[in-house]
Design a protein around this motif. Structure first.
Motif, mmCIF file in Angstrom:
data_model
loop_
_atom_site.group_PDB
_atom_site.id
_atom_site.type_symbol
_atom_site.label_atom_id
_atom_site.label_comp_id
_atom_site.label_asym_id
_atom_site.label_seq_id
_atom_site.Cartn_x
_atom_site.Cartn_y
_atom_site.Cartn_z
ATOM 1 N N TYR A 212 -0.569 5.461 -1.755
ATOM 2 C CA TYR A 212 -0.393 4.138 -1.147
ATOM 3 C C TYR A 212 -0.149 3.074 -2.202
ATOM 4 C CZ TYR A 212 -2.279 6.278 3.055
ATOM 5 O OH TYR A 212 -2.471 7.085 4.136
ATOM 6 N N LEU A 213 0.489 2.008 -1.752
ATOM 7 C CA LEU A 213 0.561 0.791 -2.558
ATOM 8 C C LEU A 213 -0.441 -0.183 -1.938
ATOM 9 C CD1 LEU A 213 1.855 -1.175 -4.624
ATOM 10 C CD2 LEU A 213 3.515 -1.760 -2.849
ATOM 11 N N ALA A 256 7.996 -5.247 -2.338
ATOM 12 C CA ALA A 256 7.151 -4.041 -2.275
ATOM 13 C C ALA A 256 7.859 -2.888 -1.564
ATOM 14 C CB ALA A 256 5.829 -4.357 -1.584
ATOM 15 N N SER A 263 2.209 0.791 2.471
ATOM 16 C CA SER A 263 1.398 -0.221 1.785
ATOM 17 C C SER A 263 0.237 -0.669 2.661
ATOM 18 C CB SER A 263 2.263 -1.399 1.351
ATOM 19 O OG SER A 263 2.863 -1.984 2.467
#
Ligand SMILES: Nc1ncnc2c1ncn2[C@@H]1O[C@H](COP(=O)(O)OP(=O)(O)OP(=O)(O)O)[C@@H](O)[C@H]1O
Ligand SMILES: [Mg+2]
Length: 288
Positions: A212-213, A256, A263
């Motif tokens: 994940y971000l 992003a 995210s």
């Protein structure tokens, strides 16, 4: 081909054996590592958090032990000693050969050596505790890159023999599908660009399983009036600052997308205490 990501964060965490957190300095890597650990421990998993520079100086007085996760603070020198003792078996031999200030300085300074012994120690824990979840709070981007690069580089350099065998285990652990790499960034352009650069560089050295971000410290949802007409000067200023920040975050969320990772947005929380913040983050992650 779009990869199918598990939708539920905690479920994904519980399906792994090893999770790494990295990102730019000060963005919340340690906070996310510990809060993920707390969330997983609440589900009954035995979790160990591995660090070598957590929360720098603030961690110790704040009693992170009360979080209910095991916390191992590694240092390269003692990992090196432990490793050598495992091989030579005799402490006296170690003390004679290795317990020397010049050698200690060498271990600290030799490029890649301390990263390789830390990675070796992590492999040891990984191998000895197959049902545990290990969470590694890596140092910031540049150091994280050399942490992964060193054992992989050493493995490629020595084509056969002892070192090749030793580092093969580490490489297999890094690239296992049960291992996940998470990136942490603030919702601002620079940390996201840095996370993207790191992801690109790491992708050239191996096929990691990306997780994940984490976009940490996002603006919380505040019940703000939608227009500043009729409000006091002070409130108007707060609103204007809030709007500017919202614009920065909107651009950051766009940026992003280039990382092509699912995210998670973590709000900026009140910070009465580190432990309280971590518990609150664990609540959020547990529902993400
Ligand atoms: N979502 C959040 N809300 C409020 N405070 C936060 C949040 N995330 C992190 N913090 C605070 O920000 C500070 C930096 O966080 P943290 O130490 O986790 O960052 P780091 O990336 O590990 O830093 P370093 O690069 O120094 O290791 C800490 O004081 C932490 O309590
Ligand atoms: Mg940290």
């Amino acid at each position: 081909v779009a990869k199918a990501y598990p939708k539920v964060y905690l479920e994904d965490c519980l399906s792994r054996r090893l999770i790494f957190f990295t990102g730019k300095g000060g963005v919340g890597k340690s906070s996310l590592a510990f809060s993920t650990a707390v969330a997983a421990a609440r589900s009954g998993r035995h979790v160990r958090v591995i660090t070598w520079n957590p929360f720098d100086t603030v961690a110790k007085p704040l009693r992170l032990e009360s979080l209910g996760v095991e916390w191992l603070q590694l240092d390269p020198l003692s990992c090196f000693k432990e490793y050598v003792l495992l091989k030579v078996k005799f402490e006296r031999v170690y003390n004679m050969v290795f317990d020397h200030p010049v050698l200690h300085a060498f271990i600290r300074a030799a490029p890649g050596l301390s990263e390789s012994v830390l990675a070796g120690k992590i492999w040891n824990l990984y191998d000895n505790h197959p049902s545990d979840l290990l969470i590694v709070d890596l140092p910031s981007s540049g150091h994280a890159l050399s942490f992964f690069q060193s054992p992989i580089g050493v493995h490629k350099m020595f084509r056969v023999g002892f070192v090749h065998e030793e580092t093969r285990n580490i490489c297999e652990m890094f690239l296992s599908p049960e291992t996940r790499l998470d990136l942490v960034a603030l919702p601002e352009e620079m940390p996201i660009v840095e996370a993207h650069e790191l992801k690109k560089k790491l992708s050239t050295i191996g096929e990691f399983s990306w997780g994940y971000l984490h976009l940490n410290q996002c603006l919380p949802d505040l019940p703000l009036p939608s227009s500043s007409t009729g409000v006091s000067e002070e409130v108007a200023q707060v609103l204007s600052r809030h709007e500017k920040r919202q614009a920065i975050e909107r651009d950051a969320f766009e940026e992003a997308k280039s990382l092509e990772l699912p995210s998670l947005k973590i709000p900026k929380l009140p910070t009465e205490s580190l432990v309280a913040t971590i518990h609150e983050m664990a609540d959020i992650l547990g529902k993400a």
